[in-house]
Design an enzyme around this catalytic site. Structure first.
Site, PDB file in Angstrom:
ATOM      1  N   TYR A 178       0.842  -1.200   0.000  1.00  0.00           N
ATOM      2  CA  TYR A 178       0.000   0.000   0.000  1.00  0.00           C
ATOM      3  C   TYR A 178       0.879   1.252   0.000  1.00  0.00           C
ATOM      4  O   TYR A 178       0.958   1.968  -0.961  1.00  0.00           O
ATOM      5  CB  TYR A 178      -0.959  -0.007   1.186  1.00  0.00           C
ATOM      6  CG  TYR A 178      -1.962   1.126   1.126  1.00  0.00           C
ATOM      7  CD1 TYR A 178      -3.059   1.043   0.282  1.00  0.00           C
ATOM      8  CD2 TYR A 178      -1.798   2.289   1.882  1.00  0.00           C
ATOM      9  CE1 TYR A 178      -3.981   2.080   0.193  1.00  0.00           C
ATOM     10  CE2 TYR A 178      -2.710   3.333   1.794  1.00  0.00           C
ATOM     11  CZ  TYR A 178      -3.802   3.223   0.950  1.00  0.00           C
ATOM     12  OH  TYR A 178      -4.705   4.253   0.862  1.00  0.00           O
TER      13      TYR A 178
ATOM     14  N   SER B 223      -6.396   1.031  -4.519  1.00  0.00           N
ATOM     15  CA  SER B 223      -6.494   2.456  -4.251  1.00  0.00           C
ATOM     16  C   SER B 223      -5.104   3.088  -4.400  1.00  0.00           C
ATOM     17  O   SER B 223      -4.533   3.057  -5.475  1.00  0.00           O
ATOM     18  CB  SER B 223      -7.097   2.687  -2.862  1.00  0.00           C
ATOM     19  OG  SER B 223      -7.492   4.021  -2.694  1.00  0.00           O
TER      20      SER B 223
ATOM     21  N   ASP C 186     -17.633   3.698  -8.020  1.00  0.00           N
ATOM     22  CA  ASP C 186     -16.544   4.172  -7.157  1.00  0.00           C
ATOM     23  C   ASP C 186     -16.469   5.692  -7.256  1.00  0.00           C
ATOM     24  O   ASP C 186     -16.037   6.246  -8.262  1.00  0.00           O
ATOM     25  CB  ASP C 186     -15.219   3.548  -7.578  1.00  0.00           C
ATOM     26  CG  ASP C 186     -14.102   3.809  -6.569  1.00  0.00           C
ATOM     27  OD1 ASP C 186     -14.261   4.721  -5.735  1.00  0.00           O
ATOM     28  OD2 ASP C 186     -13.084   3.102  -6.610  1.00  0.00           O
TER      29      ASP C 186
ATOM     30  N   HIS D  83     -15.805   1.626  -4.001  1.00  0.00           N
ATOM     31  CA  HIS D  83     -14.381   1.521  -3.706  1.00  0.00           C
ATOM     32  C   HIS D  83     -14.033   0.228  -2.971  1.00  0.00           C
ATOM     33  O   HIS D  83     -12.870  -0.106  -2.822  1.00  0.00           O
ATOM     34  CB  HIS D  83     -13.955   2.734  -2.882  1.00  0.00           C
ATOM     35  CG  HIS D  83     -12.477   3.002  -2.938  1.00  0.00           C
ATOM     36  ND1 HIS D  83     -11.804   3.252  -4.113  1.00  0.00           N
ATOM     37  CD2 HIS D  83     -11.541   3.057  -1.953  1.00  0.00           C
ATOM     38  CE1 HIS D  83     -10.521   3.454  -3.850  1.00  0.00           C
ATOM     39  NE2 HIS D  83     -10.338   3.344  -2.553  1.00  0.00           N
TER      40      HIS D  83
END
Length: 721
Positions: free
Chosen positions: A483, A563, A647, A682
C-alpha cells in the site's frame, strides 16, 4: 475493426512442477477498439495529450457502451479458465462459517454483528444485558434492504440512553450516504431520511440529536464532481433536515475538505477537527454546558494529527503527533488548552502509539514492527500492566464505556482467523470468548518477518506467509501486496481469499512500505510528494528479495494493491515491466495529473502534491504517473485492472484510461483486461457473493498466466499419486 490477439502464456514451455506433458491453452481476446480524441491539457507551458479523457464522463452513453464491451471481452477470457469455477467453489466453502464481532453495550442491551457464513452483509443482533446471549434476536438486517445485497450498512450511533439509533446506508458502494433514525425498542424508523451525506460520523448530544458531516450536493455527476467544502451540521430530533444547524464549515476561503464533529462521553464538549487534506487537522472545542459558548481554538494549523480522546471534567487528554512523530498523549485544562500548556501523559516512544479507553483506563496499543503490544495505564498515567496477548499479531477493539468491567477485542494474524477475547479490566485477564469454526488449520502454515534493504539502504519489513515445508525452488506462485501511503499501517490480518491462495501452494507477502504509518509520521513523510519514488523502490526491492531468495521468480510473481496500492502496482509495472508476470491494480489512482479534479481527490495532495502546484511537482508526477508512462513496444505483465462503476472515491476513469492505454500499446501476448464490477464502489460494503466471484477471477487469471493449466494443489496430488 476489433483487434484480435491470441493469449498463449508460456506456450513454448512445459511446466514441469504442474503438468509435465501439456502447455496452457491459448485464449482469444477480442479487445474493443477505444476511440482517441484530440484532448490536450497544458501544464506550465507543456502540452500533455489525454486521448481517452472522454471516458471521464460517467454519465455518457459512450462510456456505458465502452464498459459493457470491455466486460464482455474480460469475461469472455475468464470463462475459458478451466478451474475458475473450482476456485469459486472452494472460496464459497471456506467462506461459509459463522463470523461474530465483539459485543458492545448500548442502554439496556448488548449488541453484536454476525454473519451466518455467506450472507451478503453482516446482521446486527441484540439481547438484554445479563441474559443468555443465545436469546439474541435480529435487530437490524441489511440483507433485507434490497434483494441483491448492494445496499450496505455504514456507521451506527446510539443515543446516550440507547433508545434511538442513527444509522447510515450506502447504495451500490457509493461514498454518498443516507441516514435513518430508528426507535431501538420497536425498530420503527421515526423520522424522515437524511440524504446527500458523505464522509461522516454520527455523534449524539444526550438523547436530543446528533452531529454529522457532509458536502453540498455537487452539480453534475454525483460520482465524479468535485467535493471540497465539508460542513458539520447538528440534527435535532423531530425537525426536518432543511432545518439542521450549520456548526462549522463553508464560510471561509480556506477549503476544509474533511471536518468531523464529536461529543465527549459526558456530553460536556463538542470537538471539531477540520482538515485541509487527509493528513493534519485543526482542533477546536465548545463547552456545551455554557449557553451560546463559542468554539475555543486549541490548534489553528494543520501541522499535526491531534484529537481529544478523553476528558475528566475540564481535564482534556489529547492524542497528538505534534513534536512527536510516533504519537504521544498529553493533558491540558480546557480553560486554556493551547500547546504551550500541554503536559506529557504518555510520552512518545520509539514505537507508534494508538489508544482506546474503557473501564477507567487507557489501553496504549504500540505497533512494534507492524505487530501489536498493549500497555494499560490508569488516569494518573501510571503503568498498570502489559496486556498479555494470545500471540504475535494484531488486535482490534473499540474500547468500552467508563463504567464497564470488561472489554472485548479480536486477535488475528495472517494464519489465525479472528478470535474474540473478553478482557477483565481490573484483573488483567483475557479469556477466549469466541473462536470461529473454519475449515482451515493454522498449524499447516507459517509466517516469517524479514527485513530487506531498499534501493537507498533503508530497512523495510516484510511478512511472508505460506504452507510449511515450502520448497525454495523459485517456482511458487506468489502475490506481493503493498500500500505505502496516507499514514496507513498494514498489520497482520487473516483473509479467506489469501487462505485459499496459500492452499494452492501460494506465497503471500506483504511489504510495509514507506508512506505508511508503521514507523510513525517520519515513515509516512518519507513516501510522500517528491519522495513518492521511495515507495515504489521499496516495493520493487521486495519483489527482488522474493526472487533472490528463491521464494519465486518473475514468471511466478504477481503484484497486487488497491487504491493508493493500485497506483503502487501501476507505477511498478511501468517502471519495471520485467519484475512480475502478473499485475493486479485495483481501484487505483492512475492519472496523477488529474486525480485532484475529481470528488474529494484534492484532499490527497498531502501525499501526492498536484500538477498545479509548481513545475517541479508537475514534472515529478508526470514522471511516475502510470497513465502517462505506458510506452509503445514494451511487454507489460499480464494485467487485470479492477474497479467499480460506482466508485466515487477513486473514480473508475483512472482505471478506464489506464486499461485503454495498455491495450493500445502492449507488445506481445500478455493480456491487458479490465474487470468492472457493476453496482459496486471503492470496496466497502461489497456483497459477499460479488467478493467471492471477484477473487475467483483474480486468482484464476493470475494462476493461468503463470502457466498453470490445472490448480497447483491438483498437480501436487497427481505427482504424489
Amino acid at each position: 475493426m476489433k483487434k484480435i490477439i491470441l493469449i498463449a502464456t508460456l506456450l513454448s514451455i512445459f511446466v514441469s512442477c504442474k503438468n509435465e506433458t501439456e502447455p496452457v491453452k491459448a485464449i482469444a481476446v477480442n479487445y474493443p477498439e477505444t476511440k482517441k480524441v484530440d484532448t490536450v491539457n497544458t501544464y506550465f507551458g507543456e502540452s500533455v495529450a489525454d486521448p481517452y479523457q472522454w471516458l471521464e464522463d460517467d454519465r455518457s452513453k459512450e462510456t456505458e457502451a465502452w464498459v459493457k464491451s470491455q466486460n464482455e471481452a474480460t469475461y469472455g477470457y475468464l470463462d475459458n479458465i478451466p478451474y475458475r469455477e473450482e476456485l469459486k467453489e472452494r472460496l464459497t466453502k471456506l467462506w461459509n462459517y459463522e463470523k461474530i464481532g465483539p459485543p458492545f453495550k448500548e442502554g439496556d442491551y448488548t449488541y453484536f454483528y454476525k454473519n451466518d457464513g455467506l450472507q451478503n452483509q453482516y446482521v446486527i443482533y441484540k439481547y438484554k444485558t445479563g441474559d443468555d446471549p443465545k436469546t439474541a434476536e435480529v435487530f437490524l438486517d441489511p440483507n433485507t434492504f434490497n434483494e441483491e445485497g448492494t445496499i450496505s450498512l455504514g456507521g451506527i450511533s446510539f443515543s446516550k440512553n440507547g433508545k434511538i439509533l442513527a444509522y447510515s446506508i450506502s447504495e451500490g458502494g457509493s461514498d454518498w450516504r443516507k441516514i435513518l433514525v430508528m426507535n431501538a425498542e420497536t425498530k420503527e424508523v421515526v423520522e424522515d431520511t437524511l440524504v446527500d451525506i458523505k464522509f461522516t460520523s454520527m455523534s449524539w448530544y444526550k438523547n436530543e440529536g446528533f452531529y454529522y458531516s457532509s458536502y453540498d450536493k455537487p452539480k453534475g455527476s454525483k460520482l465524479s464532481a468535485k467535493t471540497d467544502q465539508h460542513k458539520v451540521y447538528y440534527h435535532k430530533l423531530g425537525t426536518k433536515q432543511s432545518e439542521d444547524q450549520l456548526i462549522y464549515g463553508g464560510v471561509t476561503e480556506e477549503k476544509h475538505r474533511y471536518i468531523y464533529g464529536g461529543v465527549t462521553e459526558d456530553d460536556r464538549y463538542l470537538i471539531i477537527t477540520p482538515r485541509v487534506s487527509t493528513s493534519g487537522n485543526k482542533l477546536y472545542i465548545k463547552d456545551l454546558t455554557v449557553p451560546n459558548a463559542q468554539l475555543i481554538e486549541i490548534l489553528g494549523h494543520t501541522d499535526s494529527d491531534s484529537n481529544i480522546i478523553e476528558n475528566l471534567g475540564s481535564k482534556l487528554y489529547i492524542m497528538t503527533n505534534l513534536g512527536a512523530p510516533n504519537q504521544r498523549i498529553v493533558t491540558v485544562d480546557a480553560s486554556n488548552p493551547i500547546p504551550e500548556n500541554w503536559v506529557d501523559f504518555i510520552p512518545e516512544t520509539e514505537n507508534v502509539l494508538s489508544t482506546v479507553t474503557g473501564g477507567g483506563y487507557f489501553f496504549a496499543n504500540y505497533m512494534v514492527d507492524a505487530v501489536s503490544k498493549v500497555l494499560q495505564y490508569d488516569y494518573d498515567g501510571k503503568l498498570v500492566r502489559e496486556v498479555k496477548l494470545p500471540g504475535v499479531g494484531s488486535i482490534r477493539g473499540s474500547g468500552a464505556k467508563k463504567e464497564d468491567k470488561e472489554l472485548y477485542y479480536s486477535f488475528t494474524n495472517y494464519v489465525t482467523p479472528g478470535s474474540i477475547y473478553k478482557y477483565d479490566i481490573k484483573n488483567g485477564i483475557s479469556e477466549l470468548f469466541r473462536k470461529p469454526s473454519i475449515d482451515f488449520n493454522p498449524e499447516d502454515y507459517e509466517s516469517k518477518q524479514v527485513f530487506y534493504a531498499s534501493k537507498d539502504g533503508t530497512k523495510v519489513p516484510m511478512i511472508i506467509t505460506h504452507k510449511k515445508g515450502l520448497k525454495l525452488n523459485g517456482k511458487n506462485p506468489t502475490i506481493l501486496y503493498g500500500y505505502g501511503g496516507f499514514n496507513i499501517s498494514i498489520t497482520p490480518n487473516f483473509s479467506i481469499p489469501n487462505a485459499v491462495w496459500m492452499e494452492q501452494g501460494g506465497v503471500y507477502a506483504v511489504a510495509n512500505l514507506r508512506g505508511g504509518g508503521e514507523y510513525g509520521k517520519s515513515w509516512h513523510n518519507a513516501g510522500t510528494q517528491l519522495k513518492k519514488q521511495n515507495v515504489f523502490d521499496d516495493f520493487i526491492t521486495a519483489g527482488e528479495y522474493l526472487i533472490d531468495n528463491n521464494y519465486t521468480s518473475s514468471d511466478y510473481l504477481a503484484i497486487r494493491g488497491g487504491s493508493n496500492g493500485g497506483l503502487l502496482v501501476g507505477a511498478t509495472m511501468t517502471q519495471r515491466p520485467d519484475l512480475a508476470k502478473v499485475a493486479l491494480p485495483a481501484v487505483g489512482v492512475l492519472d496523477m495529473l488529474r486525480y485532484h479534479t475529481f470528488t474529494s481527490g484534492a484532499g490527497w495532495a498531502y501525499d501526492y502534491g498536484t500538477s498545479e502546484d509548481n513545475k517541479e511537482m508537475f514534472e515529478y508526477l508526470k514522471g511516475y504517473s502510470p497513465l502517462h508512462n505506458v510506452k509503445e513496444g514494451v511487454e507489460y505483465p499480464a494485467t487485470m485492472v479492477t474497479t467499480g462503476d460506482h466508485d466515487d472515491r477513486v473514480v473508475p476513469a483512472h482505471s478506464f484510461k489506464f486499461a485503454a492505454e495498455l491495450q493500445s500499446k502492449q507488445k506481445g501476448n500478455n493480456p491487458t483486461l479490465i474487470r468492472i464490477e457493476t453496482d459496486a464502489g471503492h470496496g466497502a460494503g461489497t456483497p459477499v457473493s460479488k467478493t467471492i466471484e471477484q477473487y475467483a477471477d483474480i486468482f484464476g487469471f493470475t494462476l493461468y498466466n503463470m502457466g498453470f493449466d490445472v490448480l497447483p494443489s491438483k498437480t501436487k496430488e497427481k505427482v504424489k499419486g
